[in-house]
Design an enzyme around this catalytic site. Sequence first.
Site, PDB file in Angstrom:
ATOM      1  N   HIS A  13      -0.299   4.559   0.058  1.00 28.85           N
ATOM      2  CA  HIS A  13      -0.920   5.779   0.562  1.00 28.85           C
ATOM      3  C   HIS A  13      -1.590   5.441   1.899  1.00 28.85           C
ATOM      4  O   HIS A  13      -1.476   4.326   2.380  1.00 28.85           O
ATOM      5  CB  HIS A  13      -1.962   6.291  -0.448  1.00 28.85           C
ATOM      6  CG  HIS A  13      -3.078   5.327  -0.676  1.00 28.85           C
ATOM      7  ND1 HIS A  13      -2.958   4.239  -1.527  1.00 28.85           N
ATOM      8  CD2 HIS A  13      -4.311   5.233  -0.140  1.00 28.85           C
ATOM      9  CE1 HIS A  13      -4.092   3.550  -1.507  1.00 28.85           C
ATOM     10  NE2 HIS A  13      -4.922   4.126  -0.664  1.00 28.85           N
TER      11      HIS A  13
ATOM     12  N   LYS B 109       0.849  -1.171   0.000  1.00 33.49           N
ATOM     13  CA  LYS B 109       0.000   0.000   0.000  1.00 33.49           C
ATOM     14  C   LYS B 109       0.898   1.238   0.000  1.00 33.49           C
ATOM     15  O   LYS B 109       1.846   1.324   0.771  1.00 33.49           O
ATOM     16  CB  LYS B 109      -0.874  -0.009   1.264  1.00 33.49           C
ATOM     17  CG  LYS B 109      -2.035   0.951   1.218  1.00 33.49           C
ATOM     18  CD  LYS B 109      -3.067   0.554   2.263  1.00 33.49           C
ATOM     19  CE  LYS B 109      -4.311   1.398   2.148  1.00 33.49           C
ATOM     20  NZ  LYS B 109      -4.194   2.678   2.800  1.00 33.49           N
TER      21      LYS B 109
END
Length: 214
Positions: free
Chosen positions: A105, A103
């Site tokens: 963000h 991931k």
Amino acid sequence: MKAYQKEFIEFAIERGVLKFGEFTLKSGRTSPYFFNAGLFNKGSDLARLGRFYAAALVDSGISFDVLFGPAYKGIPIATATAVALYDHHQQDTPYCFNRKEKKDHGEGGNLVGSALEGKVMLVDDVITAGTAIREAMEIVQANGAELSGVLIALDRQEKGKGELSAIQEVERDFNAQVVSIVSLNDVITFLKDDDTFKEYLPKVEAYRAEFGVA
Ligand code: OMP
């Protein structure tokens, strides 16, 4: 076999989680039984499942700092266990899980929940050859945490890479104790006494003779 273990096997059969027939395992072995924890798929199942895991954990007396449920199946199990530890054993335990996708963000990182540090109790569904647990161990080690124990529903008591059971290998390699709610031996004891499922006993015993540990 203790009363709660028999109750757990009955619960798993009733929910279609423990099945008898012919199944191909991740390891390639053909097994006369299979435990699909994904079929504990209602709120009442998870509440009950969490109580069994929490009871086995408290019974074991192993001390730890954080519960870790590896993606994906370990996630609801660790969550349900944390809730049951709080509701039924007055233990407010931190827990975390990993995501399989990277991931870039938001909160970032591959771990969600509490920090994966200190003494870790790894929570999962089943150990057969130990592959899934070893993958999860890489995450524990990459975070500099220490494994305290592994908590699972079913120990299939099968050989790992050599003559030891997969669990004995995990205990040796990571210096941690493995706790299970039930094992293959308990399933066999159950089959011996159960008129409905007795017919599966010969195949399960033959499987144990081939792949099981002494
Ligand atoms: P190992 O990685 O070989 O230890 O196998 C454990 C994994 O196999 C579990 O996390 C499941 O994904 C799957 N499995 C079951 O869920 N239930 C079983 O009864 C047997 C297996 C299996 O494929 O061995």
